[in-house]
Design a protein around this motif. Structure first.
Motif, mmCIF file in Angstrom:
data_model
loop_
_atom_site.group_PDB
_atom_site.id
_atom_site.type_symbol
_atom_site.label_atom_id
_atom_site.label_comp_id
_atom_site.label_asym_id
_atom_site.label_seq_id
_atom_site.Cartn_x
_atom_site.Cartn_y
_atom_site.Cartn_z
ATOM 1 N N ALA A 130 0.832 -1.206 0.000
ATOM 2 C CA ALA A 130 0.000 0.000 0.000
ATOM 3 C C ALA A 130 0.867 1.257 0.000
ATOM 4 C CB ALA A 130 -0.928 -0.003 1.209
ATOM 5 N N ALA A 131 1.962 1.236 0.780
ATOM 6 C CA ALA A 131 2.856 2.397 0.823
ATOM 7 C C ALA A 131 3.594 2.575 -0.495
ATOM 8 C CB ALA A 131 3.855 2.240 1.973
ATOM 9 N N ARG A 132 3.996 1.476 -1.107
ATOM 10 C CA ARG A 132 4.758 1.563 -2.349
ATOM 11 C C ARG A 132 3.906 2.046 -3.506
ATOM 12 N NH1 ARG A 132 9.058 -2.875 -4.721
ATOM 13 N NH2 ARG A 132 9.776 -2.711 -2.569
ATOM 14 N N THR A 133 2.645 1.588 -3.553
ATOM 15 C CA THR A 133 1.784 1.915 -4.692
ATOM 16 C C THR A 133 0.895 3.134 -4.456
ATOM 17 O OG1 THR A 133 0.003 0.487 -3.876
ATOM 18 C CG2 THR A 133 1.670 -0.531 -5.309
ATOM 19 N N MET A 159 1.158 -9.126 -6.171
ATOM 20 C CA MET A 159 2.605 -9.325 -6.040
ATOM 21 C C MET A 159 3.086 -10.443 -6.953
ATOM 22 S SD MET A 159 2.650 -9.043 -1.884
ATOM 23 C CE MET A 159 4.369 -9.430 -1.590
ATOM 24 N N GLU A 160 2.333 -11.528 -6.978
ATOM 25 C CA GLU A 160 2.740 -12.696 -7.758
ATOM 26 C C GLU A 160 2.595 -12.461 -9.264
ATOM 27 O OE1 GLU A 160 3.256 -16.594 -6.232
ATOM 28 O OE2 GLU A 160 4.579 -14.898 -5.844
ATOM 29 N N ILE A 196 7.467 -5.603 -7.300
ATOM 30 C CA ILE A 196 8.127 -5.868 -6.024
ATOM 31 C C ILE A 196 9.178 -6.956 -6.209
ATOM 32 C CG2 ILE A 196 6.529 -7.659 -5.183
ATOM 33 C CD1 ILE A 196 6.687 -6.017 -2.444
ATOM 34 N N GLU A 197 10.245 -6.845 -5.437
ATOM 35 C CA GLU A 197 11.349 -7.774 -5.554
ATOM 36 C C GLU A 197 10.968 -9.182 -5.089
ATOM 37 O OE1 GLU A 197 12.852 -3.654 -4.935
ATOM 38 O OE2 GLU A 197 11.312 -4.909 -4.022
ATOM 39 N N HIS A 198 11.831 -10.122 -5.401
ATOM 40 C CA HIS A 198 11.721 -11.481 -4.874
ATOM 41 C C HIS A 198 11.842 -11.412 -3.340
ATOM 42 C CE1 HIS A 198 13.030 -15.645 -3.977
ATOM 43 N NE2 HIS A 198 12.360 -15.963 -5.070
ATOM 44 N N PRO A 199 11.223 -12.331 -2.609
ATOM 45 C CA PRO A 199 11.326 -12.297 -1.148
ATOM 46 C C PRO A 199 12.760 -12.270 -0.616
ATOM 47 C CG PRO A 199 9.659 -13.884 -1.808
ATOM 48 C CD PRO A 199 10.310 -13.403 -3.068
ATOM 49 N N SER A 200 13.690 -12.837 -1.367
ATOM 50 C CA SER A 200 15.074 -12.857 -0.909
ATOM 51 C C SER A 200 15.780 -11.523 -1.085
ATOM 52 C CB SER A 200 15.858 -13.940 -1.669
ATOM 53 O OG SER A 200 15.914 -13.630 -3.060
ATOM 54 N N ALA A 201 15.150 -10.592 -1.799
ATOM 55 C CA ALA A 201 15.821 -9.326 -2.120
ATOM 56 C C ALA A 201 15.158 -8.099 -1.524
ATOM 57 C CB ALA A 201 15.904 -9.156 -3.642
ATOM 58 N N VAL A 202 13.894 -8.208 -1.076
ATOM 59 C CA VAL A 202 13.169 -6.999 -0.692
ATOM 60 C C VAL A 202 13.762 -6.352 0.565
ATOM 61 C CG1 VAL A 202 11.380 -8.137 0.697
ATOM 62 C CG2 VAL A 202 10.854 -6.008 -0.504
ATOM 63 N N ALA A 203 14.225 -7.139 1.525
ATOM 64 C CA ALA A 203 14.811 -6.542 2.726
ATOM 65 C C ALA A 203 16.098 -5.797 2.396
ATOM 66 C CB ALA A 203 15.066 -7.609 3.789
ATOM 67 N N ASP A 204 16.851 -6.298 1.395
ATOM 68 C CA ASP A 204 18.057 -5.580 0.968
ATOM 69 C C ASP A 204 17.694 -4.192 0.452
ATOM 70 O OD1 ASP A 204 19.705 -7.717 1.605
ATOM 71 O OD2 ASP A 204 19.667 -8.547 -0.428
ATOM 72 N N ALA A 244 12.154 4.389 0.034
ATOM 73 C CA ALA A 244 11.521 3.744 -1.127
ATOM 74 C C ALA A 244 11.050 2.358 -0.685
ATOM 75 C CB ALA A 244 12.502 3.635 -2.277
ATOM 76 N N TRP A 245 9.906 2.326 -0.041
ATOM 77 C CA TRP A 245 9.402 1.042 0.484
ATOM 78 C C TRP A 245 9.160 0.035 -0.633
ATOM 79 C CZ3 TRP A 245 10.423 0.604 5.299
ATOM 80 C CH2 TRP A 245 10.339 1.680 6.170
#
Length: 283
Positions: A129-132, A151-152, A158-166, A282-283
């Motif tokens: 919601a924040a990003r869009t 998301m899918e 949105i990034e892959h789950p392995s990359a979004v926290a980065d 940039a959430w």
């Protein structure tokens, strides 16, 4: 035969500050975990893991790069613009990475449905919601299937789950928990949490919050849950913070609708940063 949790954690945390980068070591290395704060009656079975592991150690099935001080990795104290403070690691060594609200070993976002807790799903609803700017993704937990589908499918970029926290870390977000390790877990809190790990890490977490708040630059604290609110309060930070500081408190996202029914904290964070003359996340 069980051993004392104090003894187990003392051995586990030997020379703990060596796992910090130099800037963090100089800032908070003097504080340290408080082994004596662990209730003396708590015991650990020899087969029970302490997780996430220490830097450079390995546990079968753990996420790549996971370790208990990973929150401090990849970001310097001077680069922190937002502190997200959760409760403790995900209660499964295969998910816990050492960073708050990051689940490891996910092949796709759809795999969040495997997790018993609603927390990271509600969290991602707020992020989307924040990003869009489309608040309908996070009106209630009933919107999770809609959010996941977006998301899918790529409707939401949105990034892959392995990359979004980065992405968050590279934008100046410190993904911290009130406790950095776990052994036993219950939804309504196990004594290993309340009388063990949360007490153990409390001095280090409070000192981290305190020194970051004292740097005099625009900074927003987002606290999720009672353990986060307590740590922030002990660092002298609450929702009355002003000047170059802001503090936004919410229920833990495990109580999804209690969080989703209130204004989006990630949007409020960016509003606060802009108000203080700083760059939004940039959430």
């Amino acid at each position: 035969m069980p051993i004392s949790l104090r003894v187990a954690m003392e051995e586990f945390l030997s020379d703990w500050s060596a796992d910090l980068t130099a800037p963090w070591r100089s800032l908070i290395g003097h504080a340290g975990p408080d082994i004596e704060a662990i209730a003396p009656e708590l015991e650990l079975e020899v087969w029970e893991p302490i997780f996430p592991v220490r830097l450079g150690k390995h546990f079968p099935g753990m996420p790549a790069g996971a370790h208990c001080l990973r929150a401090f990795e990849g970001i310097k104290p001077d680069d922190v613009h937002c502190v997200i403070l959760g409760q403790d690691p995900y209660p499964e060594p295969g998910f816990a990475t050492g960073r708050a609200f990051e689940a490891g070993n996910l092949a796709s976002w759809n795999e969040l449905n495997k997790m018993f807790s609603k927390s990271i799903r509600a969290y991602m609803q707020m992020i989307v919601a924040a990003r869009t700017g489309d608040l309908s993704y996070a009106h209630s937990f009933e919107e999770w299937p809609k959010t996941l589908a977006a998301m899918e499918s790529g409707t939401v970029d949105i990034e892959h789950p392995s990359a979004v926290a980065d992405r968050w870390v590279s934008n100046g977000v410190l993904l911290l928990n009130a406790s950095l390790t776990l052994t036993r877990f219950k939804v309504n809190m196990d004594e290993h949490q309340t009388k063990g790990h949360l007490r153990l890490w409390h001095p280090l977490i409070v000192e981290t919050l305190r020194v970051l708040a004292s740097q005099g630059k625009p900074l927003v604290f987002l606290g999720f849950g009672g353990a986060a609110a307590d740590a922030l309060a002990d660092a002298g930070i609450d929702e009355s913070a002003n000047g170059n500081l802001r503090c936004i408190l919410r229920e833990h996202p495990a109580y999804a609708d209690a969080v989703l029914s209130r204004p989006n904290p990630f949007i409020l964070c960016n509003d606060s940063l802009k108000e203080m003359g700083a760059r939004p996340i940039a959430w």
